[in-house]
Design a protein around this motif. Structure first.
Motif, mmCIF file in Angstrom:
data_model
loop_
_atom_site.group_PDB
_atom_site.id
_atom_site.type_symbol
_atom_site.label_atom_id
_atom_site.label_comp_id
_atom_site.label_asym_id
_atom_site.label_seq_id
_atom_site.Cartn_x
_atom_site.Cartn_y
_atom_site.Cartn_z
ATOM 1 N N ILE A 130 0.754 -1.246 0.166
ATOM 2 C CA ILE A 130 -0.145 0.062 -0.053
ATOM 3 C C ILE A 130 0.967 1.289 0.238
ATOM 4 O O ILE A 130 0.734 2.577 -0.525
ATOM 5 C CB ILE A 130 -1.299 -0.074 1.121
ATOM 6 N N LEU A 131 1.709 1.088 1.021
ATOM 7 C CA LEU A 131 3.358 2.388 0.925
ATOM 8 C C LEU A 131 3.330 2.977 -0.425
ATOM 9 O O LEU A 131 3.746 3.492 -1.049
ATOM 10 C CB LEU A 131 3.962 2.480 1.990
ATOM 11 N N TRP A 132 3.505 1.293 -1.336
ATOM 12 C CA TRP A 132 4.404 1.368 -2.619
ATOM 13 C C TRP A 132 3.263 2.196 -3.254
ATOM 14 O O TRP A 132 3.492 3.173 -4.385
ATOM 15 C CB TRP A 132 5.100 0.249 -3.035
ATOM 16 N N LEU A 133 2.113 1.694 -3.110
ATOM 17 C CA LEU A 133 1.012 2.351 -4.537
ATOM 18 C C LEU A 133 1.173 4.117 -3.841
ATOM 19 O O LEU A 133 0.740 5.195 -5.169
ATOM 20 C CB LEU A 133 -0.337 1.942 -4.476
ATOM 21 N N TYR A 134 0.607 4.040 -2.958
ATOM 22 C CA TYR A 134 0.209 5.604 -1.937
ATOM 23 C C TYR A 134 1.950 6.515 -3.074
ATOM 24 O O TYR A 134 1.587 7.643 -3.409
ATOM 25 C CB TYR A 134 0.230 5.773 -1.015
ATOM 26 N N ARG A 135 2.831 6.058 -3.181
ATOM 27 C CA ARG A 135 4.315 6.947 -2.592
ATOM 28 C C ARG A 135 3.799 7.300 -5.379
ATOM 29 O O ARG A 135 4.587 7.979 -5.166
ATOM 30 C CB ARG A 135 5.122 6.425 -2.854
ATOM 31 N N THR A 138 1.539 10.016 -5.577
ATOM 32 C CA THR A 138 1.543 10.700 -5.169
ATOM 33 C C THR A 138 2.803 11.537 -5.308
ATOM 34 O O THR A 138 3.020 12.762 -5.752
ATOM 35 C CB THR A 138 1.451 11.497 -3.690
ATOM 36 N N GLY A 139 3.785 10.691 -6.201
ATOM 37 C CA GLY A 139 4.972 11.343 -6.102
ATOM 38 C C GLY A 139 5.936 11.165 -5.648
ATOM 39 O O GLY A 139 6.923 11.727 -6.018
ATOM 40 N N ASN A 140 4.944 10.899 -4.068
ATOM 41 C CA ASN A 140 6.718 11.256 -3.400
ATOM 42 C C ASN A 140 7.247 10.517 -2.419
ATOM 43 O O ASN A 140 6.346 9.531 -2.488
ATOM 44 C CB ASN A 140 5.236 12.101 -2.074
#
Length: 356
Positions: A130-135, A138-140
């Motif tokens: 989930i963290l990988w997808l979120y980054r 968001t491009g962050n």
């Protein structure tokens, strides 16, 4: 022959020493960030072991309260034997002795150890994904998990773990509820599994699965979300001069785990009651605790029907039967599970933590 025995013992001793040295080397490499051959597989195994130990230790510590909660949840309103936490524990002690307080704990641990192992490991993997997808979205690259994302990861972990071990949870409930007056006695988990399958069919092993799925989302999800968010807040806001995760004491982590358990179980408790009652449905040899003297056991056609009949026959308060012993149980249980998991992973030298 004597010399051969000595040689054999010596070889066995050398093998044990070699194994210990190898594990120590693996742990050292893990701490230093060096990826040794088979490191990924070893890390997975250690993570599963840590989760299993955490589940077994935490559940055994609160086994008497766990059994009392079961009995309060399913007892018939017209045949009340357990009126509260203290009275209930005393009654079990008086009528069944010490073994009665821990009845069903072996089966419970046989379920909770793999359940806990899968749950913690699934949370780590789900949160990483989930963290990988979120980054990516968001491009962050420095973005961190938000409480909502942690809730989602925890929900995924709970559903996976619960579904994988649900039949064991179902028969565990029946073994825990049965007493000396029960017409039919399950001799253990495997005997219960085979008996339910033969007498009631395969679908009976998944009775109450739907409310379990619905309930596990807020329960496990909130457990992980609250625990991790509290730790994150303590580290970032530094209210007590905290700088990094290693500065959180065991007592601080226990407090975070206790808060997480309290929030999660309060929200999901009614679904847990309905799940237990559905699991008892179809048990023709149920004890008088469930059926009541001279009364037939209530049958449920589904989750909604179980809610409706429970509230209609016993009132809204029946959805919170056993909440007090469960509250007393869940706070130390969840707290011990989280702390044990992190401590065991530290001992095994696994660098990946749920906070990461």
């Amino acid at each position: 022959m004597a010399s051969e025995d000595v040689v054999g013992k010596s070889s066995a001793g050398e093998s044990a020493v070699t194994t210990i040295v190898n594990l120590a080397e693996e742990a050292k490499l893990a701490r230093e960030g060096v990826k040794a051959p088979g490191h990924a597989i070893l890390s997975v195994c250690k993570s599963l072991v840590a989760g299993g130990v955490a589940g077994g230790v935490s559940r055994t510590a609160v086994a008497p309260l766990e059994r009392l909660k079961f009995l309060l949840q399913v007892q018939n309103a017209h045949n009340v034997q357990y009126n509260g936490t203290i009275q209930g524990l005393k009654y079990i002690w008086r009528t069944e002795g010490v073994r009665g307080l821990f009845k069903g704990n072996g089966t419970n641990c046989a379920r909770i150890v793999p359940n806990s192992a899968v749950k913690f490991f699934s949370y780590e993997k789900a949160s990483s994904g989930i963290l990988w997808l979120y980054r990516q979205q968001t491009g962050n690259e420095d973005a961190q998990l938000t409480p909502v994302l942690r809730l989602g990861a925890g929900a995924c972990a709970g559903i996976i773990a619960m579904s994988a071990t649900y039949p064991m949870d179902m028969v565990r409930g029946r073994i825990t509820v049965q007493n000396e007056q029960s017409v039919y006695q399950y001799r253990g988990m495997f005997h219960a599994l085979s008996t339910v399958y033969k007498q009631e069919g395969f679908r009976a092993l998944y009775k109450g699965w739907l409310p379990s799925v619905i309930g596990v989302v807020p329960y496990v999800g909130l457990n992980f979300a609250v625990y991790e968010s509290l730790k994150d807040w303590l580290i970032k806001s530094r209210p007590f001069g905290l700088v990094e995760d290693t500065d959180l004491t065991v007592w601080t982590r226990l407090a975070c785990g206790g808060a997480a358990g309290t929030v999660g179980q309060t929200v999901a408790y009614p679904l847990d009651v309905i799940r237990r009652r559905m699991q008892m449905g179809g048990w023709k040899d149920a004890s008088s605790i469930i059926t009541g003297q001279g009364r037939s056991q209530v049958e449920y056609s589904g989750m909604v029907d179980a809610f409706r009949k429970t509230v209609r026959n016993e009132g809204f308060g029946a959805l919170y039967k056993g909440l007090v012993p469960n509250s007393v149980k869940v706070v130390p249980s969840i707290a011990i599970a989280f702390v044990t998991y992190e401590v065991v992973k530290d001992v095994l030298g696994v660098e990946m933590r749920i906070s990461d």
